[in-house]
Design a protein around this motif. Structure first.
Motif, mmCIF file in Angstrom:
data_model
loop_
_atom_site.group_PDB
_atom_site.id
_atom_site.type_symbol
_atom_site.label_atom_id
_atom_site.label_comp_id
_atom_site.label_asym_id
_atom_site.label_seq_id
_atom_site.Cartn_x
_atom_site.Cartn_y
_atom_site.Cartn_z
ATOM 1 N N LEU A 525 47.794 43.727 32.923
ATOM 2 C CA LEU A 525 46.554 43.924 32.169
ATOM 3 C C LEU A 525 45.344 43.536 33.006
ATOM 4 O O LEU A 525 44.293 44.193 32.940
ATOM 5 C CB LEU A 525 46.597 43.084 30.894
ATOM 6 C CG LEU A 525 47.551 43.560 29.794
ATOM 7 C CD1 LEU A 525 47.830 42.427 28.814
ATOM 8 C CD2 LEU A 525 46.977 44.757 29.064
ATOM 9 N N SER A 526 45.491 42.481 33.796
ATOM 10 C CA SER A 526 44.370 42.032 34.629
ATOM 11 C C SER A 526 43.977 43.098 35.639
ATOM 12 O O SER A 526 42.790 43.240 35.975
ATOM 13 C CB SER A 526 44.736 40.726 35.343
ATOM 14 O OG SER A 526 45.923 40.891 36.101
ATOM 15 N N GLU A 527 44.950 43.849 36.145
ATOM 16 C CA GLU A 527 44.638 44.917 37.088
ATOM 17 C C GLU A 527 43.835 46.020 36.404
ATOM 18 O O GLU A 527 42.874 46.561 36.972
ATOM 19 C CB GLU A 527 45.928 45.490 37.681
ATOM 20 C CG GLU A 527 45.693 46.590 38.706
ATOM 21 C CD GLU A 527 46.977 47.211 39.227
ATOM 22 O OE1 GLU A 527 46.887 48.177 40.017
ATOM 23 O OE2 GLU A 527 48.067 46.748 38.838
ATOM 24 N N PHE A 528 44.214 46.370 35.182
ATOM 25 C CA PHE A 528 43.490 47.395 34.429
ATOM 26 C C PHE A 528 42.051 46.963 34.183
ATOM 27 O O PHE A 528 41.099 47.729 34.396
ATOM 28 C CB PHE A 528 44.208 47.661 33.111
ATOM 29 C CG PHE A 528 43.477 48.578 32.171
ATOM 30 C CD1 PHE A 528 43.158 49.872 32.538
ATOM 31 C CD2 PHE A 528 43.103 48.136 30.905
ATOM 32 C CE1 PHE A 528 42.479 50.725 31.660
ATOM 33 C CE2 PHE A 528 42.436 48.967 30.020
ATOM 34 C CZ PHE A 528 42.115 50.269 30.409
ATOM 35 N N VAL A 529 41.860 45.709 33.738
ATOM 36 C CA VAL A 529 40.511 45.199 33.462
ATOM 37 C C VAL A 529 39.684 45.184 34.745
ATOM 38 O O VAL A 529 38.502 45.552 34.751
ATOM 39 C CB VAL A 529 40.598 43.793 32.843
ATOM 40 C CG1 VAL A 529 39.217 43.168 32.737
ATOM 41 C CG2 VAL A 529 41.252 43.858 31.470
ATOM 42 N N HIS A 530 40.305 44.765 35.853
ATOM 43 C CA HIS A 530 39.601 44.732 37.141
ATOM 44 C C HIS A 530 39.197 46.134 37.569
ATOM 45 O O HIS A 530 38.063 46.358 38.032
ATOM 46 C CB HIS A 530 40.499 44.084 38.199
ATOM 47 C CG HIS A 530 39.878 44.037 39.566
ATOM 48 N ND1 HIS A 530 40.010 45.068 40.481
ATOM 49 C CD2 HIS A 530 39.115 43.089 40.167
ATOM 50 C CE1 HIS A 530 39.362 44.752 41.587
ATOM 51 N NE2 HIS A 530 38.808 43.560 41.419
ATOM 52 N N ASP A 531 40.100 47.092 37.411
ATOM 53 C CA ASP A 531 39.806 48.464 37.827
ATOM 54 C C ASP A 531 38.661 49.076 37.022
ATOM 55 O O ASP A 531 37.916 49.914 37.538
ATOM 56 C CB ASP A 531 41.053 49.345 37.685
ATOM 57 C CG ASP A 531 42.101 49.052 38.747
ATOM 58 O OD1 ASP A 531 41.760 48.356 39.735
ATOM 59 O OD2 ASP A 531 43.249 49.503 38.601
ATOM 60 N N LEU A 532 38.505 48.663 35.761
ATOM 61 C CA LEU A 532 37.404 49.186 34.956
ATOM 62 C C LEU A 532 36.048 48.700 35.446
ATOM 63 O O LEU A 532 35.015 49.325 35.169
ATOM 64 C CB LEU A 532 37.578 48.775 33.490
ATOM 65 C CG LEU A 532 38.672 49.486 32.683
ATOM 66 C CD1 LEU A 532 38.761 48.894 31.290
ATOM 67 C CD2 LEU A 532 38.431 50.989 32.610
#
Length: 578
Positions: A525-532
């Protein structure tokens, strides 16, 4: 079957012809809810003979497992709980060696082998590293369930390939086996199993069935008589009775509670005064209430009277509060504090003044990207709190997310949450239904596959897409998935259009988050939030998707118009040639 797990234990250890016993063993049979939640543990460890301190390692390994395993969260699976404890023990042993005079000679350091048997509900969980062994008695024979981690060199020398304390990281063999009453397991160190035949062991267990300690002593004495020159330790675990899989503590609590009626304003229920109904459905009724002791506003959720004969649905009500009391996050709804004795079946939770994300999206049809990112970040933090407890939410949707008056986002519904530690004790087929709401449910559930954290990520990706576009990436296609062939035909509708200021790279981030294959989504989930917020070069380097991906309807309408024009021109040419 009985209401509880029952086992018989027998164990014995002897230093043999050595001056020091470097083996260590132990077992724990708890009572009550701890027995149901964590099970029975038996473990033995064997210190390596080349070390003068390995007996310390053996004692630490067994003591650590028996004590710390029962301190782990009861929402965790046996595998995660035990492996976390063993990993911590391994790190401590390795650090002890690094701080000792033996840091350059690990064969003389704090090193041991270990085998552990954990029996929970109707399953035996085996954890193993080294050359100790776990057997299962099969009539007059022994079935070896573990593999020796030994390395044999051409010159005949034998080394341990794996053990506790050798390396900073630990690889533990794990397996889970279904068990039946009368199943018997035997744990041994090499001082025993290299010198005693399987037939002698099984005969001793049969002869001393009423005194397994005596059986263990008899087997160890036979190993000594046969010339064993090592320490000798043996444990016997026999399953006498298994619990009913429908006899959990929560279900017993539920059986003692009455089903509440439809509640009217000013009604008193276990010290809560009803103010008004907030929501009602065929599954539940949700009320705003006042705690008469504290004066605090509280939300009461009661089951619909239509569910009075549905035991599984009623159990979920108690489960919701059980889950809430184990999740600690500002982005997850908290249970209401109350120590009063309960007479009715309901869930009491904190009252959040605000609106659901579904209503918020109606009020904000074209939100700023920064606002969407902030909401997604808070939802992800709430989901991470579930995942740390080895839980999956499985029903993330806008109606299950609240935004309070200060802008804090909270996940509010736990009716479909999967708890790994409880699923181990569930009856077969108990989780076969597709959880959640179809439009937000990950495709793997429709194929009958188990969920993962990437399944919750899919739901969050759909919600993010919906906040930005007002629609969903697959429409209603996902609900019809039943085969892998159908899964591969899912068509992602680009989030880009001519009327919304969405960067092209963000569409690529969303496309990955809702990919039909969970292994193709972001790893965390942290990767998704970072990518946004901060797209990688891989996203920035992608060209703007063609029109047929961004808006298939416009593309095919345009194609139809062009083809129609071509047909008209051709007809005109033909008419002219005539």
């Amino acid at each position: 079957m009985s209401d509880t797990l029952k086992v018989s234990l027998g164990q014995h250890s002897d230093k043999g012809c050595k001056e020091v016993n470097q083996d260590f063993h132990g077992a724990c049979v708890p009572q009550g809810q701890v027995l149901a939640a964590k099970g029975v543990v038996a473990a033995l460890a064997d210190g390596i003979s080349s070390s003068d301190v390995s007996q310390i390692a053996s004692a630490a390994a067994v003591h650590g497992l028996l004590q710390d395993y029962y301190c782990t969260c009861d929402a965790w699976s046996v595998k995660r709980s035990a492996q976390c404890v063993l990993a911590a023990t391994n790190s401590w042993l390795h650090a002890q060696t690094q701080r000792s005079p033996y840091r350059f000679d690990k064969d003389r350091g704090y090193v041991c082998t270990l085998s552990a048997l954990i029996i929970k509900s109707t399953t035996a969980h085996l954890l193993h590293v080294g050359d100790t062994r776990i057997y299962r008695v099969q009539g007059k024979a022994l079935e070896q369930l573990t593999e020796d981690h030994r390395v044999c060199l051409p010159d005949g020398q034998i080394y341990l390939g794996r053990a506790l304390g050798i390396q900073p990281q630990l690889e533990v063999d794990y397996q889970a086996l279904p068990v039946e009453p009368a199943d018997t397991f035997v744990l041994t160190t090499d001082g025993v199993h290299e010198h005693v035949s399987a037939s002698f062991i099984t005969q001793a267990i049969e002869t001393h069935a009423d005194d397994l300690d005596q059986a263990a002593r008899t087997i160890v004495e036979e190993a000594l008589r046969c010339g064993s020159d090592d320490n000798l330790t043996l444990q016997i675990v026999r399953i006498d009775a298994l619990p009913h899989q429908d006899a959990s503590e929560l279900q017993r609590q539920r059986a003692a509670l009455r089903l509440p009626p439809i509640l009217e304003p000013r009604t008193l229920l276990d010290g809560y005064q009803i103010v008004r109904e907030l929501h009602g459905s065929h599954r539940s009724h949700i009320y705003l209430a006042i705690d008469t002791d504290s004066g605090q506003k509280t939300v009461l959720k009661t089951p619909s009277i239509d569910l009075q004969d549905n035991a599984a649905s009623l159990d979920r009500f108690l489960m919701e509060e059980w889950i809430a009391r184990r999740i600690h996050s500002p982005h997850v709804l908290r249970p209401a504090p109350s120590e009063r004795k309960r007479g009715y079946l309901y869930v009491a939770m904190e009252y959040v003044q605000g609106q659901t994300l579904a209503q918020w999206m109606i009020d904000h049809p074209r939100p700023e990207l920064s606002v969407v990112r902030d909401i997604v970040d808070q939802i992800a933090r709430g989901l991470q709190a579930f995942h740390r407890m080895e839980m999956l939410h499985q029903d993330l949707r806008p109606e299950n997310i609240m935004i309070d008056t200060s802008g804090t986002v909270k996940i509010i519904d736990f009716g479909a949450v999967h708890v790994a530690g409880l699923a181990e004790s569930a009856a077969p087929g108990a989780g076969d239904t597709v959880p959640g709401t179809l439009q937000y449910t990950a495709p793997e559930y429709f194929l009958g596959e188990p969920g993962t954290p990437q399944s919750d990520l899919f739901s969050l990706g759909v919600i993010t897409y919906q906040m930005l576009t007002g629609r969903q990436p697959y429409g209603t296609q996902v609900a019809g998935i039943r085969t892998r062939a159908a899964l591969m035909k899912l068509h992602y509708a680009s989030a880009l259009d001519e009327h919304r200021a969405i960067p092209a790279w963000m569409d690529a981030v969303l496309r990955r988050a809702v990919h039909p294959n969970p292994h193709q989504r972001q790893e965390a989930l942290s990767e998704f939030v970072h990518d946004l917020r901060q797209p990688s070069a891989a996203y920035l380097g992608r060209a703007r998707p063609p029109l047929y991906e961004r808006n298939p309807m416009v593309f095919w309408r345009a194609m139809a118009l062009v083809l129609g024009a071509v047909v008209v021109v051709l007809l005109a040419v033909i008419q002219h040639l005539r």
